[in-house]
Design a protein around this motif. Structure first.
Motif, PDB file in Angstrom:
ATOM      1  N   MET A   1       0.834  -1.206   0.000  1.00 48.34           N
ATOM      2  CA  MET A   1       0.000   0.000   0.000  1.00 48.34           C
ATOM      3  C   MET A   1       0.870   1.258   0.000  1.00 48.34           C
ATOM      4  O   MET A   1       0.544   2.256  -0.620  1.00 48.34           O
ATOM      5  CB  MET A   1      -0.926  -0.006   1.199  1.00 48.34           C
ATOM      6  CG  MET A   1      -1.917   1.157   1.219  1.00 48.34           C
ATOM      7  SD  MET A   1      -3.089   1.094  -0.161  1.00 48.34           S
ATOM      8  CE  MET A   1      -4.136  -0.264   0.356  1.00 48.34           C
ATOM      9  N   GLU A   5       0.671   4.493  -2.615  1.00 49.53           N
ATOM     10  CA  GLU A   5       0.433   5.868  -2.172  1.00 49.53           C
ATOM     11  C   GLU A   5       1.508   6.801  -2.716  1.00 49.53           C
ATOM     12  O   GLU A   5       1.210   7.899  -3.199  1.00 49.53           O
ATOM     13  CB  GLU A   5       0.415   5.917  -0.638  1.00 49.53           C
ATOM     14  CG  GLU A   5      -0.765   5.187  -0.021  1.00 49.53           C
ATOM     15  CD  GLU A   5      -0.622   5.024   1.475  1.00 49.53           C
ATOM     16  OE1 GLU A   5       0.421   5.459   2.031  1.00 49.53           O
ATOM     17  OE2 GLU A   5      -1.540   4.482   2.110  1.00 49.53           O
ATOM     18  N   ARG A  24       5.035   7.575   7.666  1.00 53.29           N
ATOM     19  CA  ARG A  24       3.866   6.681   7.696  1.00 53.29           C
ATOM     20  C   ARG A  24       3.974   5.694   8.850  1.00 53.29           C
ATOM     21  O   ARG A  24       2.987   5.408   9.547  1.00 53.29           O
ATOM     22  CB  ARG A  24       3.744   5.936   6.371  1.00 53.29           C
ATOM     23  CG  ARG A  24       2.491   5.067   6.248  1.00 53.29           C
ATOM     24  CD  ARG A  24       2.519   4.287   4.936  1.00 53.29           C
ATOM     25  NE  ARG A  24       1.271   3.595   4.681  1.00 53.29           N
ATOM     26  CZ  ARG A  24       0.949   2.410   5.187  1.00 53.29           C
ATOM     27  NH1 ARG A  24       1.802   1.785   5.994  1.00 53.29           N
ATOM     28  NH2 ARG A  24      -0.195   1.841   4.891  1.00 53.29           N
ATOM     29  N   THR A  38      -6.932   8.093   8.101  1.00 53.50           N
ATOM     30  CA  THR A  38      -6.232   8.412   6.848  1.00 53.50           C
ATOM     31  C   THR A  38      -6.481   7.369   5.772  1.00 53.50           C
ATOM     32  O   THR A  38      -6.306   7.666   4.583  1.00 53.50           O
ATOM     33  CB  THR A  38      -4.713   8.547   7.065  1.00 53.50           C
ATOM     34  OG1 THR A  38      -4.153   7.279   7.444  1.00 53.50           O
ATOM     35  CG2 THR A  38      -4.394   9.592   8.108  1.00 53.50           C
ATOM     36  N   ARG A  39      -6.886   6.172   6.162  1.00 54.25           N
ATOM     37  CA  ARG A  39      -7.149   5.141   5.156  1.00 54.25           C
ATOM     38  C   ARG A  39      -8.355   5.506   4.307  1.00 54.25           C
ATOM     39  O   ARG A  39      -8.565   4.934   3.234  1.00 54.25           O
ATOM     40  CB  ARG A  39      -7.404   3.769   5.812  1.00 54.25           C
ATOM     41  CG  ARG A  39      -6.405   3.328   6.867  1.00 54.25           C
ATOM     42  CD  ARG A  39      -4.975   3.572   6.489  1.00 54.25           C
ATOM     43  NE  ARG A  39      -4.571   2.857   5.297  1.00 54.25           N
ATOM     44  CZ  ARG A  39      -3.603   3.253   4.495  1.00 54.25           C
ATOM     45  NH1 ARG A  39      -2.962   4.370   4.722  1.00 54.25           N
ATOM     46  NH2 ARG A  39      -3.293   2.533   3.439  1.00 54.25           N
ATOM     47  N   ARG A  46      -2.450  10.722   1.149  1.00 54.07           N
ATOM     48  CA  ARG A  46      -1.957  10.139   2.395  1.00 54.07           C
ATOM     49  C   ARG A  46      -0.509  10.475   2.734  1.00 54.07           C
ATOM     50  O   ARG A  46      -0.211  10.761   3.905  1.00 54.07           O
ATOM     51  CB  ARG A  46      -2.138   8.614   2.354  1.00 54.07           C
ATOM     52  CG  ARG A  46      -3.592   8.181   2.301  1.00 54.07           C
ATOM     53  CD  ARG A  46      -3.695   6.679   2.115  1.00 54.07           C
ATOM     54  NE  ARG A  46      -5.018   6.303   1.633  1.00 54.07           N
ATOM     55  CZ  ARG A  46      -5.300   5.122   1.109  1.00 54.07           C
ATOM     56  NH1 ARG A  46      -4.358   4.197   1.005  1.00 54.07           N
ATOM     57  NH2 ARG A  46      -6.530   4.858   0.665  1.00 54.07           N
ATOM     58  N   CYS A 258     -13.207  10.717   5.630  1.00 55.63           N
ATOM     59  CA  CYS A 258     -12.046  10.627   6.514  1.00 55.63           C
ATOM     60  C   CYS A 258     -12.202  11.549   7.709  1.00 55.63           C
ATOM     61  O   CYS A 258     -12.049  11.133   8.864  1.00 55.63           O
ATOM     62  CB  CYS A 258     -10.775  10.983   5.743  1.00 55.63           C
ATOM     63  SG  CYS A 258      -9.338  11.282   6.806  1.00 55.63           S
TER      64      CYS A 258
END
Length: 318
Positions: A1, A5, A24, A38-39, A46, A258
């Protein structure tokens, strides 16, 4: 992931990718509720959010988790050195310090004003010598730099459908509400560090002072006056959430789930304090993983729909 991003955000330089990945990781380890929220964001958003969190957490740790032998004077010097270097690198638009690289890149991409970072440093310095806040106005000075500016920094990343003059006060209010929630959750922990982040005059209305808080800390429970004071502080914080919530509709549709999720989960911490009869010394109020996931699942569905309907790039805040 992480790779997806970074690719989505157009971050390809290896050192820069490493810096963002570090940020992160900090967010994932230390800000569980925040990280979960944030997902809901689009992958392109992000990395910048993680960079701002990582930077804030790093500076906060300089103050709250100092090296052995550090003194307020040496910590103040350390903060001044970091601020001087950061602002110089920010003006240049790049840094050779891996800890500053990501946030400076984010600041450049989203044209974040240096005054917001200066205010943050100012509040961090206050933590080195200010242990109490006599009034709400005094606390608000601290909170501008430590909380409101975070909301203002986030606004360009989230995007908005309303003018900045309308959206900015709401974004600042939400940052303040989040931090007030943390203060209420962490009364006992902060008191152990010698700090009280609640206005002294408002506590005194309930007969609460440092001596009473010390008694509560020693006995591991809040007495009736402290519980009454916490109840009032929760009411104040809920009013700030109410002030902030209309700002969610001012955000770009992709960002709304979010922020709404973060607001819901943070406000649930207040619910947990209330469930404990406002006893902030008996244990730390938390939202269960099961509850966090339940809230997040509904938001994820709204997020997916919003991304389909609003596939155009997120507009800058005017």
């Amino acid at each position: 992931m992480t790779e997806r991003e970074l690719d989505a955000a157009g971050i390809h330089e290896p050192a820069l990718r490493t810096a963002y990945t570090w940020c992160r990781g900090v967010n994932a380890r230390h800000g569980r509720t925040y990280f979960l929220a944030t997902r809901m964001l689009a992958p392109v958003q992000r990395p910048a959010v993680h960079a701002l969190y990582g930077f804030a957490r790093w500076l906060d740790d300089i103050v709250d988790e100092p090296d052995s032998g550090a003194t307020p004077r040496s910590l103040a010097q350390r903060l001044s050195e970091v601020e001087e270097r950061f602002l110089a690198d920010l003006a240049e638009g790049a840094s050779d310090d891996p800890l500053l690289t990501a946030v400076i890149d984010t600041a450049s991409r989203y044209e974040l004003e240096d005054r917001l970072f200066r205010a943050f440093f100012s509040s961090m310095r206050m933590d080195l010598h200010v242990t109490d806040y006599a009034t709400r106005a005094d606390l608000d000075v601290y909170m501008h730099g430590s909380a409101e500016v975070i909301g203002l920094q986030m606004l360009p990343i989230l995007g908005a459908v309303s003018p900045r003059a309308e959206a900015a006060p709401r974004a600042a209010a939400l940052g303040k509400a989040f931090q007030l929630t943390n203060f209420l959750r962490d009364v006992a922990e902060d008191f152990e560090r010698g700090r009280v982040y609640l206005p002294a005059d408002e506590l005194e209305e309930h007969g609460v002072d440092r001596d009473r808080l010390s008694w509560c800390a020693r006995h591991g429970r809040a007495d009736a006056p402290v519980r009454a004071a916490i109840k009032e502080q929760i009411a104040v914080t809920r009013r700030i959430y109410a002030e902030a919530r209309p700002g969610i509709a001012m955000l770009h549709p992709v960002s709304r789930p979010c922020v709404a999720t973060a607001a819901t989960l943070y406000s649930r911490i207040l619910d947990r304090i209330e469930d404990a009869d406002h006893d902030v010394f008996a244990g730390r109020a938390t939202v269960s993983r099961r509850r966090r996931l339940a809230v997040a699942c509904g938001a994820l569905a709204r997020t997916g729909l919003a991304r389909i309907r609003h596939a155009a790039p997120i507009p800058a805040v005017s």
